[in-house]
Design an enzyme around this catalytic site. Structure first.
Site, PDB file in Angstrom:
ATOM      1  N   LYS A  22       7.467  43.561  56.886  1.00 48.29           N
ATOM      2  CA  LYS A  22       7.023  44.438  57.970  1.00 48.29           C
ATOM      3  C   LYS A  22       8.005  44.411  59.152  1.00 48.29           C
ATOM      4  CE  LYS A  22       3.531  44.790  61.423  1.00 48.29           C
ATOM      5  NZ  LYS A  22       2.619  43.993  62.176  1.00 48.29           N
ATOM      6  N   LYS A  26      10.403  47.422  60.504  1.00 48.57           N
ATOM      7  CA  LYS A  26      10.319  47.898  61.890  1.00 48.57           C
ATOM      8  C   LYS A  26      11.671  47.816  62.597  1.00 48.57           C
ATOM      9  CE  LYS A  26       6.733  48.226  64.122  1.00 48.57           C
ATOM     10  NZ  LYS A  26       5.557  48.238  64.958  1.00 48.57           N
ATOM     11  N   ARG A  72      21.098  35.479  57.780  1.00 53.23           N
ATOM     12  CA  ARG A  72      21.393  34.093  58.161  1.00 53.23           C
ATOM     13  C   ARG A  72      21.027  33.179  57.000  1.00 53.23           C
ATOM     14  NH1 ARG A  72      19.323  30.599  63.342  1.00 53.23           N
ATOM     15  NH2 ARG A  72      17.274  30.884  62.417  1.00 53.23           N
ATOM     16  N   ASP A 162      18.577  24.201  69.236  1.00 54.41           N
ATOM     17  CA  ASP A 162      18.973  23.120  68.319  1.00 54.41           C
ATOM     18  C   ASP A 162      19.906  22.136  69.004  1.00 54.41           C
ATOM     19  OD1 ASP A 162      17.946  23.364  65.488  1.00 54.41           O
ATOM     20  OD2 ASP A 162      18.546  25.431  65.886  1.00 54.41           O
ATOM     21  N   ILE A 228      14.816  37.597  69.922  1.00 54.99           N
ATOM     22  CA  ILE A 228      13.790  37.249  68.936  1.00 54.99           C
ATOM     23  C   ILE A 228      12.635  38.239  68.908  1.00 54.99           C
ATOM     24  CG2 ILE A 228      14.114  34.759  68.634  1.00 54.99           C
ATOM     25  CD1 ILE A 228      11.694  34.834  70.931  1.00 54.99           C
ATOM     26  N   ASP A 276      46.107  42.278  90.686  1.00 57.20           N
ATOM     27  CA  ASP A 276      47.330  42.223  89.882  1.00 57.20           C
ATOM     28  C   ASP A 276      46.943  42.213  88.407  1.00 57.20           C
ATOM     29  OD1 ASP A 276      46.508  39.615  89.576  1.00 57.20           O
ATOM     30  OD2 ASP A 276      48.318  38.676  90.363  1.00 57.20           O
TER      31      ASP A 276
HETATM   32  N1  COA Z   1      11.716  41.749  64.516  1.00 57.39           N
HETATM   33  C1  COA Z   1      11.080  42.870  64.159  1.00 57.39           C
HETATM   34  N2  COA Z   1       9.828  43.189  64.542  1.00 57.39           N
HETATM   35  C2  COA Z   1       9.210  42.317  65.348  1.00 57.39           C
HETATM   36  C3  COA Z   1       9.821  41.132  65.770  1.00 57.39           C
HETATM   37  C4  COA Z   1      11.132  40.845  65.326  1.00 57.39           C
HETATM   38  N3  COA Z   1      11.772  39.741  65.674  1.00 57.39           N
HETATM   39  N4  COA Z   1       8.976  40.465  66.575  1.00 57.39           N
HETATM   40  C5  COA Z   1       7.868  41.208  66.668  1.00 57.39           C
HETATM   41  N5  COA Z   1       8.002  42.332  65.929  1.00 57.39           N
HETATM   42  C6  COA Z   1       7.016  43.396  65.777  1.00 57.39           C
HETATM   43  C7  COA Z   1       5.671  42.835  65.336  1.00 57.39           C
HETATM   44  O1  COA Z   1       5.576  42.840  63.944  1.00 57.39           O
HETATM   45  C8  COA Z   1       4.703  43.776  65.991  1.00 57.39           C
HETATM   46  O2  COA Z   1       4.580  44.937  65.209  1.00 57.39           O
HETATM   47  P1  COA Z   1       3.169  45.742  65.161  1.00 57.39           P
HETATM   48  O3  COA Z   1       2.943  46.214  66.576  1.00 57.39           O
HETATM   49  O4  COA Z   1       3.418  46.839  64.196  1.00 57.39           O
HETATM   50  O5  COA Z   1       2.148  44.741  64.718  1.00 57.39           O
HETATM   51  C9  COA Z   1       5.406  44.190  67.272  1.00 57.39           C
HETATM   52  O6  COA Z   1       6.789  43.940  67.065  1.00 57.39           O
HETATM   53  C10 COA Z   1       4.941  43.415  68.477  1.00 57.39           C
HETATM   54  O7  COA Z   1       5.018  42.038  68.201  1.00 57.39           O
HETATM   55  P2  COA Z   1       4.096  40.943  68.918  1.00 57.39           P
HETATM   56  O8  COA Z   1       2.685  41.129  68.469  1.00 57.39           O
HETATM   57  O9  COA Z   1       4.368  41.000  70.372  1.00 57.39           O
HETATM   58  O10 COA Z   1       4.674  39.591  68.392  1.00 57.39           O
HETATM   59  P3  COA Z   1       4.208  38.775  67.095  1.00 57.39           P
HETATM   60  O11 COA Z   1       3.095  37.875  67.520  1.00 57.39           O
HETATM   61  O12 COA Z   1       3.979  39.682  65.953  1.00 57.39           O
HETATM   62  O13 COA Z   1       5.499  37.903  66.804  1.00 57.39           O
HETATM   63  C11 COA Z   1       7.118  36.205  67.019  1.00 57.39           C
HETATM   64  C12 COA Z   1       5.992  36.958  67.722  1.00 57.39           C
HETATM   65  C13 COA Z   1       7.813  35.283  68.004  1.00 57.39           C
HETATM   66  C14 COA Z   1       6.551  35.390  65.852  1.00 57.39           C
HETATM   67  C15 COA Z   1       8.122  37.271  66.495  1.00 57.39           C
HETATM   68  O14 COA Z   1       8.617  37.975  67.608  1.00 57.39           O
HETATM   69  C16 COA Z   1       9.213  36.765  65.611  1.00 57.39           C
HETATM   70  O15 COA Z   1       9.026  36.595  64.423  1.00 57.39           O
HETATM   71  N6  COA Z   1      10.454  36.602  66.162  1.00 57.39           N
HETATM   72  C17 COA Z   1      11.595  36.185  65.417  1.00 57.39           C
HETATM   73  C18 COA Z   1      11.515  34.709  65.027  1.00 57.39           C
HETATM   74  C19 COA Z   1      12.749  34.250  64.316  1.00 57.39           C
HETATM   75  O16 COA Z   1      13.336  34.946  63.513  1.00 57.39           O
HETATM   76  N7  COA Z   1      13.196  33.007  64.630  1.00 57.39           N
HETATM   77  C20 COA Z   1      14.366  32.442  64.073  1.00 57.39           C
HETATM   78  C21 COA Z   1      15.582  32.708  64.899  1.00 57.39           C
HETATM   79  S1  COA Z   1      15.566  31.991  66.500  1.00 57.39           S
HETATM   80 MG    MG Z   2      19.079  27.127  65.060  1.00 51.14          MG
END
Ligand code: COA
Ligand code: MG
Length: 298
Positions: A22, A26, A72, A162, A228, A276
């Site tokens: 999902k 998106k 990654r 990290d 993120i 410069d």
């Molecule tokens: N990439 C793509 N879509 C994302 C996203 C991301 N990183 N983070 C959130 N979304 C989407 C959600 O699926 C949600 O979609 P919906 O409205 O259709 O349900 C929308 O954006 C709003 O998200 P929200 O409800 O505010 O956040 P969440 O609780 O779903 O997710 C996190 C919060 C932090 C878990 C999420 O942002 C995430 O997975 N981030 C990336 C984490 C990651 O990859 N970490 C490793 C590297 S540091």
């Molecule tokens: Mg890391």
């Protein structure tokens, strides 16, 4: 290698867990330069296999428009990168990210796997780009050898969380505890003609805090920032895109410089300050980032 690495100026790079179809779907709708499908720490241990399959399928079937697609990997010591590359290379991602890079062998090992994948797929040598995350104390100490490990490398990504864990440092809003490393990463990137991407800002509901941190990163010389959450990418894109005023000033400075050079002056006064060669170089970089010059070569 130098000029090529600057031809795709990335401002925002958005991480998403590789097992979330999902979120990956998106991603193609967000205002983001680079999509990073994560197989490493954003994925639970018992979801690693599922994540490989999801990312492989997403790359083969989804359209990402102009967005760059990166995967990654896990660290080479986990033994996972060979299967991760096997499961995803068919979908022709633009490149791969090595996490927790600590020395040149970490990069060379992945480089060899990518060489083999390119041969199997009939792709040109170096078709897959490579990025290294610097997020351990040893990675910071070995920046020079990491930056020079392979011509495939296009950028360094700084990972503050990290690193702080590795150093026993407490993360704070001002980030002074990681300042040395943050600055070292961007300096090494500049020295070896790589792009540099700043750390993630984990408080994704604090847009003002993100903007402040992004501005500091840009001042340090970072070319973009990892994100993120999709609500972060418009803020980051705005900070890392030169403003109309900056472009205008850079254009005027370059014109004035050329005029002064023709008249035989190397240093002169521009808007009340001395100008410069270093200021000319900086102004040209602003214009290159704004896409107002043909080449982004330094
Ligand atoms: N990439 C793509 N879509 C994302 C996203 C991301 N990183 N983070 C959130 N979304 C989407 C959600 O699926 C949600 O979609 P919906 O409205 O259709 O349900 C929308 O954006 C709003 O998200 P929200 O409800 O505010 O956040 P969440 O609780 O779903 O997710 C996190 C919060 C932090 C878990 C999420 O942002 C995430 O997975 N981030 C990336 C984490 C990651 O990859 N970490 C490793 C590297 S540091
Ligand atoms: Mg890391």
């Amino acid at each position: 290698m130098a000029a090529q690495s600057l031809q795709f100026p990335r401002r925002s790079l958005l991480f998403m867990p590789g097992d979330s179809l999902k979120k990956i779907q998106k991603a193609a709708t967000w205002e983001v330069d680079t999509v990073i499908m994560d197989l490493e720490d954003g994925v639970a241990q018992n979801r690693k296999e599922a994540a490989r399959a999801v990312v492989g399928e997403a790359l083969l079937t989804l359209g990402f428009g102009p967005r760059e697609r990166l995967v990654r990997l896990n660290h080479i010591s986990t033994g996972l990168p060979p299967v991760e590359i096997d499961a995803t290379c068919m979908g022709r991602p633009d490149g791969y990210i090595v996490p927790k890079a600590e020395d040149e062998s970490d990069l060379r090992a992945v480089d060899r796997l990518l060489d083999a994948a390119e041969k199997r797929l009939g792709l040109r040598d170096g078709a897959f780009r490579l990025f290294a995350m610097i997020e351990t104390a040893l990675g910071v100490m070995n920046l020079k050898e990491i930056a020079r490990a392979t011509p495939r490398l296009e950028g360094l990504i700084f990972g503050a969380e990290d690193l702080a864990g590795d150093m026993g440092a407490a993360r704070t809003r001002d980030a002074w505890e990681v300042f040395y490393a943050r600055s070292a990463v961007v300096t090494a990137a500049a020295a070896y003609k790589l792009q540099a991407f700043d750390m993630v800002f984990t408080d994704f509901n604090d847009a003002a805090g993100l903007e402040t941190e992004s501005r500091v990163a840009r001042q340090l010389g970072y070319t973009g920032k990892t994100c993120i959450h999709p609500n972060q990418t418009p803020v980051v894109n705005a900070v890392f895109s030169p403003s109309v005023e900056e472009v205008d000033r850079a254009q005027r400075l370059v014109a004035a410089f050329e005029e002064q050079q023709a008249a035989g002056a190397g240093a002169f006064t521009f808007e009340g300050k001395m100008v410069d060669m270093p200021m000319l170089v900086a102004a040209r970089k602003v214009l290159a980032r704004a896409g107002t010059t043909e080449s982004l070569s330094p």
